[in-house]
Motif scaffolding. Structure first.
Motif, PDB file in Angstrom:
ATOM      1  N   SER A 134       0.821  -1.220   0.000  1.00 40.64           N
ATOM      2  CA  SER A 134       0.000   0.000   0.000  1.00 40.64           C
ATOM      3  C   SER A 134       0.850   1.263   0.000  1.00 40.64           C
ATOM      4  O   SER A 134       0.378   2.332  -0.406  1.00 40.64           O
ATOM      5  CB  SER A 134      -0.931  -0.001   1.210  1.00 40.64           C
ATOM      6  N   ALA A 135       2.110   1.156   0.448  1.00 41.00           N
ATOM      7  CA  ALA A 135       3.002   2.321   0.471  1.00 41.00           C
ATOM      8  C   ALA A 135       3.726   2.528  -0.846  1.00 41.00           C
ATOM      9  O   ALA A 135       4.618   3.373  -0.928  1.00 41.00           O
ATOM     10  CB  ALA A 135       4.026   2.156   1.599  1.00 41.00           C
ATOM     11  N   VAL A 142      10.922   5.747  10.466  1.00 39.48           N
ATOM     12  CA  VAL A 142       9.922   6.714  10.945  1.00 39.48           C
ATOM     13  C   VAL A 142       8.704   6.701  10.040  1.00 39.48           C
ATOM     14  O   VAL A 142       7.548   6.679  10.506  1.00 39.48           O
ATOM     15  CB  VAL A 142      10.541   8.118  11.012  1.00 39.48           C
ATOM     16  N   PHE A 143       8.948   6.701   8.739  1.00 39.54           N
ATOM     17  CA  PHE A 143       7.849   6.684   7.765  1.00 39.54           C
ATOM     18  C   PHE A 143       6.977   5.444   7.952  1.00 39.54           C
ATOM     19  O   PHE A 143       5.747   5.544   8.026  1.00 39.54           O
ATOM     20  CB  PHE A 143       8.436   6.734   6.358  1.00 39.54           C
ATOM     21  N   LEU A 144       7.597   4.276   8.035  1.00 33.17           N
ATOM     22  CA  LEU A 144       6.830   3.034   8.166  1.00 33.17           C
ATOM     23  C   LEU A 144       6.130   2.940   9.520  1.00 33.17           C
ATOM     24  O   LEU A 144       5.044   2.351   9.609  1.00 33.17           O
ATOM     25  CB  LEU A 144       7.754   1.832   7.968  1.00 33.17           C
ATOM     26  N   THR A 145       6.734   3.505  10.553  1.00 30.19           N
ATOM     27  CA  THR A 145       6.079   3.492  11.863  1.00 30.19           C
ATOM     28  C   THR A 145       4.754   4.231  11.818  1.00 30.19           C
ATOM     29  O   THR A 145       3.720   3.738  12.290  1.00 30.19           O
ATOM     30  CB  THR A 145       6.996   4.120  12.919  1.00 30.19           C
ATOM     31  N   GLY A 146       4.765   5.416  11.224  1.00 30.33           N
ATOM     32  CA  GLY A 146       3.512   6.148  11.093  1.00 30.33           C
ATOM     33  C   GLY A 146       2.537   5.467  10.156  1.00 30.33           C
ATOM     34  O   GLY A 146       1.319   5.431  10.422  1.00 30.33           O
ATOM     35  N   HIS A 147       3.052   4.909   9.065  1.00 32.43           N
ATOM     36  CA  HIS A 147       2.191   4.228   8.091  1.00 32.43           C
ATOM     37  C   HIS A 147       1.491   3.026   8.713  1.00 32.43           C
ATOM     38  O   HIS A 147       0.271   2.853   8.563  1.00 32.43           O
ATOM     39  CB  HIS A 147       3.050   3.801   6.895  1.00 32.43           C
ATOM     40  N   VAL A 148       2.227   2.215   9.431  1.00 34.69           N
ATOM     41  CA  VAL A 148       1.667   0.984   9.998  1.00 34.69           C
ATOM     42  C   VAL A 148       0.745   1.291  11.180  1.00 34.69           C
ATOM     43  O   VAL A 148      -0.396   0.800  11.245  1.00 34.69           O
ATOM     44  CB  VAL A 148       2.798   0.025  10.414  1.00 34.69           C
ATOM     45  N   LEU A 149       1.228   2.103  12.126  1.00 35.64           N
ATOM     46  CA  LEU A 149       0.439   2.349  13.339  1.00 35.64           C
ATOM     47  C   LEU A 149      -0.842   3.124  13.034  1.00 35.64           C
ATOM     48  O   LEU A 149      -1.905   2.823  13.607  1.00 35.64           O
ATOM     49  CB  LEU A 149       1.287   3.100  14.363  1.00 35.64           C
ATOM     50  N   ALA A 150      -0.774   4.113  12.155  1.00 37.99           N
ATOM     51  CA  ALA A 150      -1.986   4.864  11.819  1.00 37.99           C
ATOM     52  C   ALA A 150      -2.974   3.991  11.053  1.00 37.99           C
ATOM     53  O   ALA A 150      -4.197   4.119  11.222  1.00 37.99           O
ATOM     54  CB  ALA A 150      -1.623   6.098  11.000  1.00 37.99           C
ATOM     55  N   THR A 151      -2.462   3.083  10.217  1.00 41.36           N
ATOM     56  CA  THR A 151      -3.353   2.159   9.509  1.00 41.36           C
ATOM     57  C   THR A 151      -4.077   1.241  10.486  1.00 41.36           C
ATOM     58  O   THR A 151      -5.303   1.049  10.400  1.00 41.36           O
ATOM     59  CB  THR A 151      -2.551   1.325   8.498  1.00 41.36           C
ATOM     60  N   GLY A 153      -1.832   4.152  -0.033  1.00 41.90           N
ATOM     61  CA  GLY A 153      -1.193   5.460  -0.193  1.00 41.90           C
ATOM     62  C   GLY A 153      -0.114   5.703   0.851  1.00 41.90           C
ATOM     63  O   GLY A 153       0.084   4.909   1.783  1.00 41.90           O
ATOM     64  N   ILE A 154       0.594   6.836   0.686  1.00 40.32           N
ATOM     65  CA  ILE A 154       1.732   7.181   1.540  1.00 40.32           C
ATOM     66  C   ILE A 154       1.406   8.276   2.533  1.00 40.32           C
ATOM     67  O   ILE A 154       2.287   8.726   3.264  1.00 40.32           O
ATOM     68  CB  ILE A 154       2.922   7.632   0.675  1.00 40.32           C
ATOM     69  N   SER A 155       0.165   8.720   2.576  1.00 38.95           N
ATOM     70  CA  SER A 155      -0.159   9.922   3.350  1.00 38.95           C
ATOM     71  C   SER A 155       0.082   9.744   4.849  1.00 38.95           C
ATOM     72  O   SER A 155       0.533  10.675   5.526  1.00 38.95           O
ATOM     73  CB  SER A 155      -1.608  10.340   3.101  1.00 38.95           C
ATOM     74  N   PHE A 156      -0.200   8.561   5.393  1.00 44.19           N
ATOM     75  CA  PHE A 156       0.028   8.343   6.822  1.00 44.19           C
ATOM     76  C   PHE A 156       1.521   8.442   7.150  1.00 44.19           C
ATOM     77  O   PHE A 156       1.908   9.050   8.148  1.00 44.19           O
ATOM     78  CB  PHE A 156      -0.505   6.978   7.247  1.00 44.19           C
ATOM     79  N   GLY A 157       2.350   7.829   6.322  1.00 43.39           N
ATOM     80  CA  GLY A 157       3.788   7.908   6.553  1.00 43.39           C
ATOM     81  C   GLY A 157       4.327   9.308   6.419  1.00 43.39           C
ATOM     82  O   GLY A 157       5.212   9.728   7.172  1.00 43.39           O
ATOM     83  N   VAL A 158       3.785  10.065   5.458  1.00 44.42           N
ATOM     84  CA  VAL A 158       4.232  11.447   5.283  1.00 44.42           C
ATOM     85  C   VAL A 158       3.840  12.301   6.485  1.00 44.42           C
ATOM     86  O   VAL A 158       4.628  13.112   6.976  1.00 44.42           O
ATOM     87  CB  VAL A 158       3.644  12.031   3.983  1.00 44.42           C
ATOM     88  N   ALA A 159       2.619  12.123   6.979  1.00 44.90           N
ATOM     89  CA  ALA A 159       2.182  12.893   8.146  1.00 44.90           C
ATOM     90  C   ALA A 159       3.052  12.595   9.362  1.00 44.90           C
ATOM     91  O   ALA A 159       3.432  13.509  10.112  1.00 44.90           O
ATOM     92  CB  ALA A 159       0.719  12.597   8.453  1.00 44.90           C
ATOM     93  N   ALA A 160       3.393  11.330   9.570  1.00 44.84           N
ATOM     94  CA  ALA A 160       4.270  10.981  10.689  1.00 44.84           C
ATOM     95  C   ALA A 160       5.668  11.559  10.493  1.00 44.84           C
ATOM     96  O   ALA A 160       6.304  12.009  11.458  1.00 44.84           O
ATOM     97  CB  ALA A 160       4.347   9.461  10.837  1.00 44.84           C
ATOM     98  N   SER A 161       6.165  11.563   9.271  1.00 39.19           N
ATOM     99  CA  SER A 161       7.490  12.121   9.000  1.00 39.19           C
ATOM    100  C   SER A 161       7.509  13.632   9.233  1.00 39.19           C
ATOM    101  O   SER A 161       8.506  14.171   9.720  1.00 39.19           O
ATOM    102  CB  SER A 161       7.898  11.808   7.555  1.00 39.19           C
ATOM    103  N   ILE A 162       6.423  14.312   8.894  1.00 35.61           N
ATOM    104  CA  ILE A 162       6.342  15.745   9.179  1.00 35.61           C
ATOM    105  C   ILE A 162       6.397  15.991  10.681  1.00 35.61           C
ATOM    106  O   ILE A 162       7.095  16.900  11.156  1.00 35.61           O
ATOM    107  CB  ILE A 162       5.053  16.336   8.572  1.00 35.61           C
TER     108      ILE A 162
END
Length: 281
Positions: free
Chosen positions: A121-122, A156-165, A192-201
């Motif tokens: 999905s990423a 960091v990107f994957l942490t936000g992507h996985v946990l937010a999903t 999509g990549i939006s969760f990972g991007v938000a966590a990276s921000i």
């Protein structure tokens, strides 16, 4: 006579060693003789190269974009996202829908192939290369990799992507079990990549100066909350808010990583290890 007698009775102080004399007279200008020679013989540590480097040199425009040598991980990931976005632009709608469905992190796919769909999905950008998250991905991941390294930036990107999903999909599964949502909710498209991007921000903001950190968080937070109030896609919008919060909780970790990277002599531009200075005297 009284003052003379008292002066004569004062014991004569012992002469100081040469090193102590040099230390006492180090601030006296134009010293001559052996004292000056001893003071000049004391080596002084050289200033590290990064101490005089102009700050503007670190703010070059092209450093905002990924490069194969400077940020190889972000550069490779960006190229991969560009390829999948170009494929999505020319693929048939039926084939594209099937690929999106197979890569979706909905409850049904998370129960069957969780690792595969979380990674697959990423690989897609919801909205294509013109999405605001595409530009944010390039700028934020580049800045994050330059500060903490490529592997840690992707972590960091994957942490936000996985946990937010998981934070958005698990409640859906529980609501279906409780009968509050229909079974069709288990098969929604979520990629999509939006969760990972938000966590990276959120994580990157902790590495910025306060005058830039808080306006960035205020601007991004306002945009995400506005989308949440609009209530067009509440699950995705809640996921963005959660991912941003996850990134901010990583501040202690990313700050420690940045400090470790700054002290790593193998990293170009890092602070060199302090050189011990021998003291003469």
């Amino acid at each position: 006579m009284e003052r003379t007698a008292r002066a004569a009775s004062t014991p004569t102080p012992e002469p100081l060693p040469a090193g102590d004399v040099a230390a006492l007279l180090d601030g006296v200008p134009r010293q001559r003789g052996p004292v000056a020679a001893t003071a000049q013989a004391t080596p002084r540590p050289a200033l590290p190269s990064y101490a005089w480097r102009p700050t503007a040199r670190r703010l070059l425009p092209w450093r905002l974009l990924p490069t194969p040598t400077g940020t190889p991980v972000t550069f490779t990931y960006t190229a991969l996202l560009a390829l999948t976005s170009l494929f999505a632009s020319y693929a048939s709608p039926g084939l594209l829908h099937a690929l999106y469905q197979d890569s979706s992190t909905d409850v049904a796919h998370l129960l069957r192939t969780p690792v595969f769909v979380l990674l697959a999905s990423a690989l897609w950008i919801a909205g294509g290369l013109l999405s605001p998250f595409a530009l944010a991905f390039v700028l934020v991941l580049t800045a994050l990799e330059r500060r903490i390294g490529g592997a840690r930036a992707i972590l960091v990107f994957l942490t936000g992507h996985v946990l937010a999903t998981l934070a958005t999909e698990v409640p859906v599964g529980l609501a279906v079990l409780a009968g509050h949502l229909p079974d069709t909710s288990l098969h929604r498209l979520d990629y999509g990549i939006s969760f990972g991007v938000a966590a990276s921000i959120g994580a990157l903001s902790g590495l910025l100066a306060p005058w830039l950190r808080w306006p960035l968080l205020a601007l991004v937070g306002y945009s995400l909350v506005t989308d949440l109030i609009a209530f067009q896609d509440p699950m995705t919008d809640w996921g963005h808010v959660i991912a941003l919060a996850i990134g901010t909780t990583l501040w202690p970790v990313v700050r420690r990583w940045r400090q470790e990277r700054a002290q790593d002599p193998a990293v170009p531009g890092a602070a060199p290890a302090p050189v011990p200075v021998a003291v003469v005297g």
